[in-house]
Structures are given as C-alpha cells and as structure tokens.
Design an enzyme around this catalytic site. Sequence first.
Site: not given
Length: 300
Positions: A51-52, A80, A101, A129
């Site tokens: 969703r986000t 890496k 995120r 959030h």
Amino acid sequence: MSNKSLVSIADYSKQEILAILESAADFELTPNRKTLDGKVIATLFFEPSTRTRLSFETAVIRLGGSIIGFSDAATSSSSKGETLNDTIHMVSCYADAIVMRHPLEGAARYAAEVSPVPIINAGDGANQHPSQTLLDLYSIFKTQGTLENLNLCLVGDLKYGRTVHSLLMAMSHFNPSFRFIAPEELKMPEEYKVFCRKKGIKFSETSELNENFDDADILYMTRVQKERFLDLMEYERVKNVYTLKNEMLANSKTNLRILHPLPRVNEIDPDVDSNEKAYYFQQAQNGLYVRQAILSKVFR
Ligand code: CP
C-alpha cells in the site's frame, strides 16, 4: 535537515494536520493535478510494502511527477555494504524528494539530517509511520464527522506496531480516550503511556478483546509484526491472539468503524469484510489522497 521532511507525526502541528486532511479531501474530488510537474521522487523501500509504496507512486504519477527507486534493498548497493548516509547522498543527486521505508528505528530521522532534499518517512522499524497516521485521521474524520472526543480501541501488537504509536501521538490533539487491548508480551510501551499521562489523555488496558469495544467509535486492529521478533517462538505463542469475527460486533455502536493499516493475516475474519462497519479497504484507498496532499505540501 530540510524543514520540509516528514519524519514523525510530531513534525506536524495540529493546524498542519488539519490542513493535510482538507487538502486530501480536495484531492479526493480532483485527483489529477500537476503540482509535481518536472519533479523526480525516489521511493527507497528497504522493507516490503504494498500500500505505502504503490499509493505514494500513484500519487506522484497523478501529480505529474516521475519516480525512481527500489522496492527491494537486495537490488540496491546497500546489499554490497553501502551505508545509508552514502545512499541518501547519492539519491539526493537524482531526486527532489525521497520516500523511505527502513527496518531501523531512527533511520528516517538520520536520513533527514544528512539529506539536502526532503525525506518522507514511510515507516522506520517499530517507531513511526506518519503518512499512515494522516490517512488514519482522514478515515476517522470521514467516518465520524469529527476527530474530537472519540473512543478508540487499539488492538493487537501495540509493542511493535508503529502505526498505533504515531496514531496515539496525533490523536493527542483531539481529546481522545484509548483502550489498549494486547497480550502481556505486546503491551503498549511505557513511553507512550507516559506521553498520555503527561497530556492528560485517558486510557485503560486489557488483554480481552470480546465486549471490550462495545463503547468504541473506532476499533483499530493490527497485525502481530513477525518481522520485529527476535525470538520466533515468542511470535508463535502470540500470533493468533485475536481474531475479530462478525458475531462479536453485535453490541457495537452504530457509528463504530473498524480500521486496520493492513496487511492483515488472521486478526480480522473475512466474514467481517461485508459488515458496513468494516472500513479498512476504504482506509487504504484514502491513503492515495492523503499522500497526494503530503507530497504537494513538500513542494509548496
Ligand atoms: N499499511 C502499510 O504500511 O501497508 P504496506 O506495508 O503494504 O505498505
């Protein structure tokens, strides 16, 4: 740090929150506007999302901007060993703002401090959030007609669930009453209870779901956050702690609406989906309009 960043819901005043909700309502009426014309937005998702990420990316497209980024950190040079500092510096050479995120609490704040372009926190570990919270507020306002003086039951993983932490802080502007419903292992952390006491916000705690939301205006269900557990045996013990079923809603208030940030696993039985009090899919749709409002504010 760019003062246009959105790292924590505490970065927005009550007036700014209300302005975002007003702007979201405008975007719901007229979603296609070119407020991001010529802008490049990077979406850096070091953790999975449906969703986000997709609603932020849809918001950018509807606003006339362009998107770069990754949805899987394994495909980026962080795999890496590149540091977050270097990643943010590089991406800010290409993009006008970064939606990120990350699994680590505080990663968004750190990124905002080193970044020359605005950072929008799309979730940092169990911490915050904020864009989810703004869409939750928009959903609450749309369904209740007000944000003031509401009874909210927050249910499930209140320890690791970042959405309930942000929501609690945001609702503190609106004289809420909370009931925290969680097993002992997943109780609301002490720091948020201290926050409530300091603000004079009423709250109670229980581990029983049944009948404990009959006086609620909002029933906010959450998933047990498997990815945050260090001990998977502990997750196994609590993973099925609550399942909301249709029959449990018989004595709930008529204005009750059930919210869930999604994804759900088994905390809401599918038999609830057809109940008019179920609002979680509309809630996710509201995320598009709210994220359009957030992005437009960044470039205003
Ligand atoms: N609510 C939410 O953050 O959903 P995603 O993990 O799918 O983005």
